[in-house]
Motif scaffolding. Sequence first.
Motif, PDB file in Angstrom:
ATOM      1  N   THR A 126      38.295  34.977  40.130  1.00 38.51           N
ATOM      2  CA  THR A 126      37.308  34.086  40.133  1.00 38.51           C
ATOM      3  C   THR A 126      37.782  32.705  39.805  1.00 38.51           C
ATOM      4  O   THR A 126      37.626  31.457  40.377  1.00 38.51           O
ATOM      5  N   ILE A 127      38.316  32.851  38.507  1.00 36.30           N
ATOM      6  CA  ILE A 127      39.073  31.450  37.889  1.00 36.30           C
ATOM      7  C   ILE A 127      39.959  30.843  38.805  1.00 36.30           C
ATOM      8  O   ILE A 127      40.182  29.534  39.188  1.00 36.30           O
ATOM      9  N   SER A 128      40.855  31.697  39.513  1.00 36.82           N
ATOM     10  CA  SER A 128      41.867  31.027  40.342  1.00 36.82           C
ATOM     11  C   SER A 128      41.284  30.703  41.648  1.00 36.82           C
ATOM     12  O   SER A 128      41.705  29.541  42.015  1.00 36.82           O
ATOM     13  N   PHE A 174      40.135  25.891  44.847  1.00 42.77           N
ATOM     14  CA  PHE A 174      39.365  25.451  45.837  1.00 42.77           C
ATOM     15  C   PHE A 174      39.094  24.073  45.273  1.00 42.77           C
ATOM     16  O   PHE A 174      39.034  22.988  45.902  1.00 42.77           O
ATOM     17  N   LEU A 175      38.965  23.623  43.887  1.00 40.75           N
ATOM     18  CA  LEU A 175      38.769  22.436  43.439  1.00 40.75           C
ATOM     19  C   LEU A 175      40.158  21.765  43.764  1.00 40.75           C
ATOM     20  O   LEU A 175      40.019  20.413  44.116  1.00 40.75           O
ATOM     21  N   LEU A 176      41.171  22.021  43.491  1.00 43.83           N
ATOM     22  CA  LEU A 176      42.517  21.432  43.897  1.00 43.83           C
ATOM     23  C   LEU A 176      42.787  21.028  45.464  1.00 43.83           C
ATOM     24  O   LEU A 176      42.922  20.201  45.738  1.00 43.83           O
ATOM     25  N   THR A 201      49.259  31.290  38.482  1.00 47.41           N
ATOM     26  CA  THR A 201      50.168  32.095  39.595  1.00 47.41           C
ATOM     27  C   THR A 201      49.228  32.104  40.848  1.00 47.41           C
ATOM     28  O   THR A 201      49.680  31.896  42.013  1.00 47.41           O
ATOM     29  N   ILE A 202      48.071  32.780  40.480  1.00 45.91           N
ATOM     30  CA  ILE A 202      47.320  33.131  41.936  1.00 45.91           C
ATOM     31  C   ILE A 202      46.899  31.790  42.444  1.00 45.91           C
ATOM     32  O   ILE A 202      46.863  31.554  43.603  1.00 45.91           O
TER      33      ILE A 202
END
Lengths: 397, 232
Positions: free
Chosen positions: A370-372, A377-379, A25-26
């Motif tokens: 952080t995961i989000s 960022f990667l996407l 979601t985030i």
Amino acid sequence: MKGVIYLAWKYLSYHRWKTITLAATITLMLFIPAAMQILIEQTSQQLKARAVNTPLLIGARGSPLELVLNSLYLEAKSPTPLTYEEVIRLRKKDSTQAIPLHVRFRAQGAPIVGTELAYFDYRKLTIIQGRQLAQLGDAIVGANVASRLDLQVGDTVISSPESAFDLSGVYPLKMPVVGILTANNSPDDNAIFVDVKTTWVIAGIGHGHQDLTRPEAVAKVLTQSATNNGTNVVANASLIEFNEITDSNRNSFHFHGNATSHPLTAIIPVPNSQKDTVILQGRYQSRSDNVQIVRPQQVMNELIKTIFTVKQYVLAAMLILGISTMLVVVFVFLLSLRLRKREMETLMRIGGGKNVIAAMVIAEVLVVITISLLLAFLLTWGTQHWGSNLVQTLLVT
Amino acid sequence: MIAIHDLKFDYSNNDSVADFGLRIKKLKIAKAQQVAIVGPSGSGKSTLLNLIAGIFTATSGTIDVNSHRVSELNDKARRIFRLKQIGMVFQNFELLDYLSVADNILLPYYLDKEASNCSIAELQARVELLVTEMGIGDKLQRTIICLSQGERQRVAICRALLLEPSLILADEPTGNLDPSNTDKVLDLLLEYSKRHQATLLTVTHDQRLLPQFSRVIDMSNLWAAPAAREDI
């Protein structure tokens, strides 16, 4: 502190679906506006780049946007046609190189671009396999078409009928693939190129059939009369028309009427200088007939301006959506804390301090964020790098 | 050793139990004593354990545990005292379902490494020993939901004993167990208490278990006879 982070991680990995949902979601909340920004930016740049490389475009009066989209991006329905006479006029009277375009038909989902060899030099298109267009009926395919339809030199492509119910309309023409273009990340990668005369054959202006002067065709002849230009022969409906141009029947193909009246969808004029460009533009703007000259860059700027206006509305909507999503995420966290009240009490009774428990909850939130952030960022990075191809696909598919 | 003097405690901030208060003039429990605390519901058994553990703070009076004046320690000191000195066992086990058996036992270490005074390797070795003694040595990596009630309580006891406490406070540790598991769990607590000279305070409703304790304190007697409450 490590112990607290370990406990937070254990909690999140045990409740992995909750964690994945929250992180997703985030991530989407951050990624979608960023991706939209990037894609719109790249789309506008690509739209502009093609337009910048084509300073002028001549077509029949009508929608300039439709003319530009059809001629530059090989999309949209074909505009009102103008005649080949305009090409001759440009070459003779204006001493300007003129590249004819006839973008009306399609073959297996790809637009068929009828043009002349000058188009390939103008667009800097090179052949990676096979040879250039040399004969009536030859086809050269763009890199993406070759890959999508698994085409090799020697294969054939068949033009599609414009309407399945139009029995008197355009008949399919089978065309041999004689060359494949090098990919150049433009709409040309998704097109099939033929000589402009081949598109006239598809349109039914030119055709090939049995030689009615030969003895074996005598049964098909209705009337035969002598004229100033030769012999006028009228045949019955059993006359076989060729739907493929081969070496044996190529000579039988002929065009009826004057070549100057044959249709084109657009002409790309290539003036020799900036001065010639201005003069040419002036001449066409002063004309009152059915022909217009447009500056594709100007037309695309108008379109992009509209896209950016829409973008502002979409971004505003996304901001509101983002805030409401954030509130839902906060609500889920608070609800989770309420449900874990007993667990917190146990930790305190064993000897965990309020700050330790608070640190554990904060660590959980930070890990999810952080995961989000990392995923977003990667996407976003992926969109930045490969979004261009995506835009290409979206624009030209 | 536990010594309580002039203890007064009121649930001043909780309306539902606003009328409850605990008064103890004097209570002494010797080191390594195995004490059963009995009494009707609401008589203050669990409150007494929470006061000794420093979870609740007394309104007035003093509580001394092993030379620590618990009633005068600040929040942080009471927390460290609890981690180092006290092993707590609860009726509902209070294990964390997202941790494995091993991690549940190591929970006090994760909450405060400094307070545990041991390296993780030492503690892991201690965990191995404890689970073997408790008969759940093969279940270290399992999650809590895979264990039976009796096994869960044994995990909770391992967690309570990890830092080798000198005082074990068990609040109805056998309340949710069948007779067979009740006996096993109580045996484990008594055995540890004897072997480590640790004081054991167990709240129980099970009269059958009382003969196994060296002392029984009846909370209702405390309330019923003020004279007896003065000096027990």
